[in-house]
Design an enzyme around this catalytic site. Structure first.
Site, PDB file in Angstrom:
ATOM      1  CB  ALA A 184      -1.046  -0.070   1.265  1.00 16.85           C
ATOM      2  N   GLY A 185       0.364   2.105  -0.772  1.00 18.42           N
ATOM      3  CA  GLY A 185       1.573   3.257  -0.780  1.00 18.42           C
ATOM      4  C   GLY A 185       0.624   4.493  -1.416  1.00 18.42           C
ATOM      5  CE  LYS A 209       0.031  20.659  -3.818  1.00 18.49           C
ATOM      6  NZ  LYS A 209      -0.464  21.579  -4.689  1.00 18.49           N
ATOM      7  CE1 TYR A 236       5.363   7.085  -3.475  1.00 18.48           C
ATOM      8  CE2 TYR A 236       7.173   7.317  -4.870  1.00 18.48           C
ATOM      9  CZ  TYR A 236       6.216   6.694  -4.587  1.00 18.48           C
ATOM     10  OH  TYR A 236       5.997   5.299  -5.338  1.00 18.48           O
TER      11      TYR A 236
HETATM   12  P1  NAD Z   1      -2.226   2.141  -6.565  1.00 18.65           P
HETATM   13  O1  NAD Z   1      -2.638   3.745  -6.222  1.00 18.65           O
HETATM   14  O2  NAD Z   1      -2.856   1.786  -7.778  1.00 18.65           O
HETATM   15  O3  NAD Z   1      -2.621   1.116  -5.542  1.00 18.65           O
HETATM   16  C1  NAD Z   1      -2.298   1.756  -4.146  1.00 18.65           C
HETATM   17  C2  NAD Z   1      -3.165   0.978  -3.188  1.00 18.65           C
HETATM   18  O4  NAD Z   1      -2.949   1.146  -1.880  1.00 18.65           O
HETATM   19  C3  NAD Z   1      -4.455   1.190  -3.308  1.00 18.65           C
HETATM   20  O5  NAD Z   1      -5.372   0.062  -3.428  1.00 18.65           O
HETATM   21  C4  NAD Z   1      -4.892   2.085  -2.030  1.00 18.65           C
HETATM   22  O6  NAD Z   1      -6.285   1.991  -1.730  1.00 18.65           O
HETATM   23  C5  NAD Z   1      -4.016   1.505  -1.156  1.00 18.65           C
HETATM   24  N1  NAD Z   1      -3.762   2.210   0.168  1.00 18.65           N
HETATM   25  C6  NAD Z   1      -3.451   3.441   0.111  1.00 18.65           C
HETATM   26  N2  NAD Z   1      -3.464   4.083   1.172  1.00 18.65           N
HETATM   27  C7  NAD Z   1      -3.703   3.090   2.078  1.00 18.65           C
HETATM   28  C8  NAD Z   1      -3.982   2.932   3.464  1.00 18.65           C
HETATM   29  N3  NAD Z   1      -3.878   3.929   4.391  1.00 18.65           N
HETATM   30  N4  NAD Z   1      -4.277   1.812   3.968  1.00 18.65           N
HETATM   31  C9  NAD Z   1      -4.470   0.530   3.276  1.00 18.65           C
HETATM   32  N5  NAD Z   1      -4.301   0.674   1.848  1.00 18.65           N
HETATM   33  C10 NAD Z   1      -4.157   1.663   1.238  1.00 18.65           C
HETATM   34  O7  NAD Z   1      -0.681   2.239  -6.795  1.00 18.65           O
HETATM   35  P2  NAD Z   1       0.193   1.349  -7.508  1.00 18.65           P
HETATM   36  O8  NAD Z   1       0.887   1.977  -8.554  1.00 18.65           O
HETATM   37  O9  NAD Z   1      -0.262  -0.129  -7.605  1.00 18.65           O
HETATM   38  O10 NAD Z   1       1.399   1.465  -6.294  1.00 18.65           O
HETATM   39  C11 NAD Z   1       1.769   0.181  -5.423  1.00 18.65           C
HETATM   40  C12 NAD Z   1       2.963   0.573  -4.674  1.00 18.65           C
HETATM   41  O11 NAD Z   1       3.762   0.505  -5.811  1.00 18.65           O
HETATM   42  C13 NAD Z   1       2.875   1.811  -3.742  1.00 18.65           C
HETATM   43  O12 NAD Z   1       3.632   1.532  -2.585  1.00 18.65           O
HETATM   44  C14 NAD Z   1       3.713   2.590  -4.718  1.00 18.65           C
HETATM   45  O13 NAD Z   1       4.212   3.574  -4.110  1.00 18.65           O
HETATM   46  C15 NAD Z   1       4.681   1.654  -5.421  1.00 18.65           C
HETATM   47  N6  NAD Z   1       5.393   2.105  -6.709  1.00 18.65           N
HETATM   48  C16 NAD Z   1       4.628   2.392  -7.931  1.00 18.65           C
HETATM   49  C17 NAD Z   1       5.073   2.776  -9.059  1.00 18.65           C
HETATM   50  C18 NAD Z   1       4.314   2.736 -10.343  1.00 18.65           C
HETATM   51  O14 NAD Z   1       4.851   2.958 -11.327  1.00 18.65           O
HETATM   52  N7  NAD Z   1       2.891   2.591 -10.573  1.00 18.65           N
HETATM   53  C19 NAD Z   1       6.403   2.912  -9.133  1.00 18.65           C
HETATM   54  C20 NAD Z   1       7.065   3.015  -7.943  1.00 18.65           C
HETATM   55  C21 NAD Z   1       6.490   2.649  -6.620  1.00 18.65           C
END
Ligand code: NAD
Length: 474
Positions: free
Chosen positions: A316-317, A322, A380
């Site tokens: 989760a993230g 900003k 972040y």
């Molecule tokens: P996303 O926004 O599609 O999914 C994130 C999920 O985390 C969501 O389902 C959201 O509801 C859940 N979440 C957020 N806050 C929460 C909380 N307080 N409690 C419980 N659940 C919570 O994002 P994603 O792209 O699937 O990213 C997943 C992870 O990968 C994250 O940690 C993100 O930082 C990391 N990441 C993603 C990318 C990318 O290119 N998409 C790149 C680097 C890192």
């Protein structure tokens, strides 16, 4: 806006046009499918520098594949490789240099015997004649000794450290064909424990993992009858943020690997979360991980309903971008709390109550931002660099309980998060890597599944980037 570039890439005419304009035309990456019975198929060439320690481990690993394993027809450590092949009852054939058309699906080089900078010439000897003969999506794997373990011999330490430069350069040269090059540092007596790493880096599961350095330390290896196709059978896996995106893909891959998956997400996402859990025949916890009661509730639920947990994936993230001067403290606190502090609190609860079982795994999701920093992402980047710090700090502590902690640091992955980026910035983020494309959520999930496997007991304290060798870096 429709993705013009992507649609051009899907037609031959479009691809030729982009190519003639010298714009990136990526090779479609091969990914794992359930129909594949072998982690690598095709011609695999194995070589070694004299004094290498990995020949037996490489031979016994390849014995389990249906690859055609070849050796160079001359080379200093040929006898050792052939002896290891015989011991593993592996059929080895000398490469036929007259067969001009012969191509390789993988090149594996055991560089553990290299002790001086002069001996890095062994890399040239082995790779120079064959590096232009790779199949699309081929794999190059170099195996070394962890430089920090060579402290009694500074020249050896230098030579082993030098391997990183080789791997990172080769990755850049072969990426256009969808091929990758990675380095595995295997500690002394960890040779057998390296099998899961070799399988991962040789397979399509590592499609978007490129130019990475992984360390394997001494650990118990799995039994001979280990079920490599269902490595997580009978294991309970918690995945946070599982209702969509990368988390949903992680949950799917864990279930494919045999696990009972407990999917967690915020209550607002409950409907989607339920669908994912139902599809995977898993469980569900709808909770905000920043809720002060969350660590206790999660620990109690896992203990009571599942008898504990074997693997915890902190996925989760959120981002709240900003530039620093315009960032309200609310956005700072929110991102740090979700992406880092809540993970620390959940770990503490699971470890204190011994809900995470002996032999357990913690896998964290960092980000390229946590390594290189990013404009407008100071909050972040702090959270994601902190995740790497969490891995570094906990790895030696948890090793005493046979628990491992590792992280993945994704680069540009095709999700709702990245689809929301404006077109020009998105295209730059997507193409500026050696594979000239974005990764898929499943690529992150496969790396996490590799860490989670019982066969990866020697893989502890690593942060591996899943970024196709992103060209933007620290
Ligand atoms: P996303 O926004 O599609 O999914 C994130 C999920 O985390 C969501 O389902 C959201 O509801 C859940 N979440 C957020 N806050 C929460 C909380 N307080 N409690 C419980 N659940 C919570 O994002 P994603 O792209 O699937 O990213 C997943 C992870 O990968 C994250 O940690 C993100 O930082 C990391 N990441 C993603 C990318 C990318 O290119 N998409 C790149 C680097 C890192």
């Amino acid at each position: 806006m429709a993705d013009v570039y992507e649609s051009m890439l899907s037609s031959n005419v479009g691809r030729s046009l982009l190519s003639s304009l010298n714009l990136p035309v990526p090779t479609q990456l091969e990914r794992h499918s359930q129909a594949q019975t072998s982690f690598v198929t095709g011609n695999v060439l194995v070589g070694a520098a004299p004094g290498g320690r990995m020949a037996e481990s490489i031979a016994s690993t390849l014995k389990a594949s249906n690859a055609t394993v070849q050796t160079p027809n001359n080379g200093s450590a040929l006898a050792e490789i052939q002896a290891a092949g015989e011991k593993a009852e592996l059929t080895l054939t000398a490469v036929d240099s007259s067969a001009e058309a012969a191509k390789f699906k993988a090149l594996i080089f055991d560089a553990t015997g290299i002790e001086t900078s002069e001996q890095t010439r062994e890399l040239h000897n082995f790779f120079h004649p064959v590096i232009r003969k790779l199949n699309d999506c081929a794999r190059v794997v170099v195996i070394g000794l962890p430089p920090e373990s060579c402290k009694s011999n500074p020249r050896q330490q230098i030579a082993q450290r030098a391997l990183e430069g080789f791997v990172r350069s080769v990755a850049k040269e072969i990426g256009k064909k969808g091929a990758t090059c990675n380095l595995v540092y295997v500690a002394k007596q960890a040779e057998k424990a390296a099998e899961s790493a070799l399988r991962f880096f040789l397979s399509p599961k590592s499609a978007f993992v490129d130019a990475q350095v992984l360390r394997v330390s001494k650990a118990k290896s799995v039994e001979a009858d280990f079920n490599w196709s269902q490595p997580l059978k009978d294991k309970v896996v918690l995945v946070t943020g599982a209702s969509r995106g990368i988390g949903e893909a992680i949950a799917g891959v864990m279930a494919r690997d045999g696990a009972k998956v407990v999917c967690l997400d915020v209550p607002q996402a409950q409907e989607d979360l339920q669908k994912v859990a139902d599809r995977l025949n898993g469980g569900m916890i709808a909770i905000d991980i920043t809720d002060p009661a969350a660590p206790g509730t999660i620990a109690d639920t896992l203990q009571k309903e599942y008898g504990g947990v074997d693997v915890v994936v902190h996925n989760a993230g959120v981002t709240r971008d900003k530039t620093l001067g315009g960032m309200p403290e609310k956005l700072w606190d929110m991102v740090i709390d979700i992406n880092l502090s809540s993970e620390e609190r959940i770990n503490e609860a699971l470890l204190e109550k011994e809900v995470l079982k002996e032999g357990g795994r913690i896998v964290c999701v960092s980000s390229m931002s946590g390594i290189a920093g990013n404009f407008g992402q100071s909050n972040y980047a702090v959270s994601k660099a902190g995740v790497i710090g969490m891995v570094d700090a906990y790895a030696p502590i948890l090793a005493k309980k046979d628990i491992t902690i590792n992280a993945v640091a994704p680069g540009f992955i095709e999700t709702q998060m990245t689809a929301a980026i404006p077109f020009a910035t998105r295209e730059a983020g997507r193409r500026l890597n050696s594979l000239k494309q974005g990764g898929q959520p499943v690529d992150v999930a496969e790396a996490i599944a590799f860490y989670a496997s019982p066969a990866s007991a020697g893989v502890n304290g690593n942060t591996v980037r899943v970024c196709g060798q992103n060209l933007l870096g620290a």
